[in-house]
Design an enzyme around this catalytic site. Structure first.
Site, PDB file in Angstrom:
ATOM      1  N   HIS A  49       0.840  -1.206   0.000  1.00  0.00           N
ATOM      2  CA  HIS A  49       0.000   0.000   0.000  1.00  0.00           C
ATOM      3  C   HIS A  49       0.871   1.251   0.000  1.00  0.00           C
ATOM      4  O   HIS A  49       0.620   2.188   0.757  1.00  0.00           O
ATOM      5  CB  HIS A  49      -0.933  -0.014   1.211  1.00  0.00           C
ATOM      6  CG  HIS A  49      -2.040  -1.020   1.098  1.00  0.00           C
ATOM      7  ND1 HIS A  49      -3.017  -0.956   0.124  1.00  0.00           N
ATOM      8  CD2 HIS A  49      -2.321  -2.123   1.824  1.00  0.00           C
ATOM      9  CE1 HIS A  49      -3.852  -1.976   0.268  1.00  0.00           C
ATOM     10  NE2 HIS A  49      -3.445  -2.702   1.288  1.00  0.00           N
ATOM     11  N   ARG A  74       7.307  -5.649   2.981  1.00  0.00           N
ATOM     12  CA  ARG A  74       6.043  -6.272   2.602  1.00  0.00           C
ATOM     13  C   ARG A  74       5.920  -6.155   1.083  1.00  0.00           C
ATOM     14  O   ARG A  74       5.645  -5.072   0.552  1.00  0.00           O
ATOM     15  CB  ARG A  74       4.857  -5.593   3.280  1.00  0.00           C
ATOM     16  CG  ARG A  74       3.539  -6.243   2.821  1.00  0.00           C
ATOM     17  CD  ARG A  74       2.377  -5.927   3.709  1.00  0.00           C
ATOM     18  NE  ARG A  74       1.863  -4.583   3.538  1.00  0.00           N
ATOM     19  CZ  ARG A  74       0.685  -4.171   4.028  1.00  0.00           C
ATOM     20  NH1 ARG A  74      -0.061  -5.002   4.741  1.00  0.00           N
ATOM     21  NH2 ARG A  74       0.282  -2.940   3.849  1.00  0.00           N
ATOM     22  N   ASP A  88      17.306 -10.910  -2.682  1.00  0.00           N
ATOM     23  CA  ASP A  88      18.603 -10.629  -3.317  1.00  0.00           C
ATOM     24  C   ASP A  88      19.167  -9.263  -2.920  1.00  0.00           C
ATOM     25  O   ASP A  88      20.385  -9.081  -2.890  1.00  0.00           O
ATOM     26  CB  ASP A  88      18.490 -10.715  -4.852  1.00  0.00           C
ATOM     27  CG  ASP A  88      18.538 -12.151  -5.359  1.00  0.00           C
ATOM     28  OD1 ASP A  88      18.757 -13.063  -4.535  1.00  0.00           O
ATOM     29  OD2 ASP A  88      18.359 -12.359  -6.576  1.00  0.00           O
ATOM     30  N   ASP A 178      -8.063  -5.239   6.727  1.00  0.00           N
ATOM     31  CA  ASP A 178      -8.687  -6.144   5.756  1.00  0.00           C
ATOM     32  C   ASP A 178      -9.597  -7.161   6.434  1.00  0.00           C
ATOM     33  O   ASP A 178     -10.628  -7.545   5.875  1.00  0.00           O
ATOM     34  CB  ASP A 178      -7.605  -6.843   4.921  1.00  0.00           C
ATOM     35  CG  ASP A 178      -7.081  -5.905   3.844  1.00  0.00           C
ATOM     36  OD1 ASP A 178      -7.884  -5.458   3.007  1.00  0.00           O
ATOM     37  OD2 ASP A 178      -5.879  -5.582   3.857  1.00  0.00           O
TER      38      ASP A 178
HETATM   39  C1  3PY Z   1      -4.364  -4.566   7.429  1.00  0.00           C
HETATM   40  O1  3PY Z   1      -4.731  -4.072   8.515  1.00  0.00           O
HETATM   41  O2  3PY Z   1      -5.135  -5.065   6.611  1.00  0.00           O
HETATM   42  C2  3PY Z   1      -2.948  -4.563   7.084  1.00  0.00           C
HETATM   43  O3  3PY Z   1      -2.570  -5.136   6.107  1.00  0.00           O
HETATM   44  C3  3PY Z   1      -1.989  -3.810   7.952  1.00  0.00           C
HETATM   45  O4  3PY Z   1      -1.565  -4.503   8.944  1.00  0.00           O
HETATM   46 MG    MG Z   2      -4.065  -5.635   4.775  1.00  0.00          MG
END
Ligand code: 3PY
Ligand code: MG
Length: 255
Positions: A49, A74, A88, A178
Site C-alpha cells: 500500500h 512487505r 537478493d 482487511d
Molecule cells: C491490514 O490491517 O489489513 C494490514 O494489512 C496492515 O496490517
Molecule cells: Mg491488509
C-alpha cells in the site's frame, strides 16, 4: 570473506522477546532511518500500500541498516519473483499479505528457499551475499530468513491450522483493516465483533505455537494485544503520525 548476517528480528521472535514496530509508507530512506534512530525494534518497508518497488526499498533498507532497527519488507503480493528480488537486495524478513490457505503458504516458503527445498533463483554476487563476500551464504541463509504471513480474511483464519503447519512459516500477522472488511465492518477495525474475532485468532495462533503480530495505531488496544500474547505489534505509521500532528498544530491557530 565474512559470515552470514544474523537476523536480529527472528532471534528476538524465537526468544519470545516482545517487539514494537513502525510502518513506513513514505518511501524514502530518511523516514526509515528516522524510525530506526527513534528506537523501533523493526520497521516495515511497505510496497503493498505504498508507491514503491525493490529499487526504492533498497535505499530504505540501506538507511535502516545504520540503525539498530530491523528492516522488514512487505511485497505487494505473494509473488515468487518479487520475493526473490527482495531477498537478493538483502531483506531477511518478509511479511506477505493475503495468505489464504496452506498451498499459498507453501508457495511463499518455496519462494524463499533454494532447490531442492524451494524455487528461489540463484545469484552469486547479489547484495544479500555482500556481493559474493559471504562464503557460507547458500548453506546458511535459510536459518536467517524470517517469513511472516498475513492473515486478513475469514477464509485465512478458517485455514490457520494448515497455514501454520507449513514448515518455514516463522510467524503470522493479523491485518485488522482487511479482516474488518472481510467481516463486514469495512473501515472499522475497532468494532467489538472484529476485536472479538481477533482475540480468538490470537489464542488460536498461540495454541499452534506460532509467534503472532498485529498492526494497531490504537495504543491502548495494542497494549491489550500484548497482554493477550501478541509478540510483535506495529504501533506507528509515518503518514498517520504526520497528518495527526499537522492537524493538531493547525487547530491551535485556526478554528
Ligand atoms: C491490514 O490491517 O489489513 C494490514 O494489512 C496492515 O496490517
Ligand atoms: Mg491488509
Amino acid at each position: 570473506m565474512v559470515g552470514i548476517i544474523e537476523n536480529k528480528f527472528k532471534k528476538k521472535l524465537l526468544l519470545g522477546e516482545k517487539q514494537i514496530g513502525a510502518w513506513n509508507t513514505i518511501c524514502t530512506g530518511s523516514v526509515s532511518e528516522l524510525f530506526g534512530y527513534a528506537g523501533f525494534d523493526w520497521v516495515v518497508i511497505d510496497t503493498e500500500h505504498a508507491p514503491s518497488d525493490p529499487v526504492v526499498a533498497l535505499g530504505q533498507l540501506q538507511a535502516l541498516e545504520a540503525t539498530n532497527s530491523s528492516g522488514i519488507v512487505r511485497p505487494a503480493t505473494n509473488d515468487t519473483v518479487l520475493i526473490k528480488r527482495f531477498l537478493d537486495i538483502g531483506f531477511q524478513t518478509l511479511i506477505i499479505p493475503f495468505i489464504q490457505d496452506g498451498s499459498e503458504a507453501k508457495q511463499a516458503v518455496e519462494a524463499t528457499r533454494y532447490p531442492p527445498e524451494g524455487i528461489r533463483g540463484v545469484a552469486g554476487t547479489s547484495r544479500a551475499t555482500k556481493y559474493g563476500s559471504i562464503s557460507n551464504y547458500f548453506k546458511e541463509v535459510t536459518k536467517e530468513i524470517c517469513l511472516v504471513l498475513q492473515l486478513e480474511t475469514i477464509e485465512a483464519l478458517k485455514n490457520v491450522e494448515d497455514i501454520a503447519s507449513i514448515n518455514g512459516v516463522d510467524g503470522l500477522f493479523i491485518g485488522p483493516g482487511d479482516l474488518a472488511a472481510s467481516l463486514g465492518y469495512l473501515g472499522n477495525p475497532g468494532h467489538p465483533e472484529v476485536k472479538k474475532f481477533i482475540k480468538d485468532a490470537i489464542i488460536k495462533i498461540k495454541a499452534l505455537g506460532k509467534p503472532v503480530g498485529i498492526f494497531s495505531l490504537d495504543l491502548d488496544y495494542a497494549k491489550e494485544c500484548f497482554d493477550d500474547g501478541v509478540d510483535f505489534i506495529a504501533v506507528a505509521m509515518d503518514t498517520n503520525l504526520l497528518m495527526k500532528q499537522s492537524k493538531q498544530i493547525i487547530s491551535r491557530f485556526k478554528k
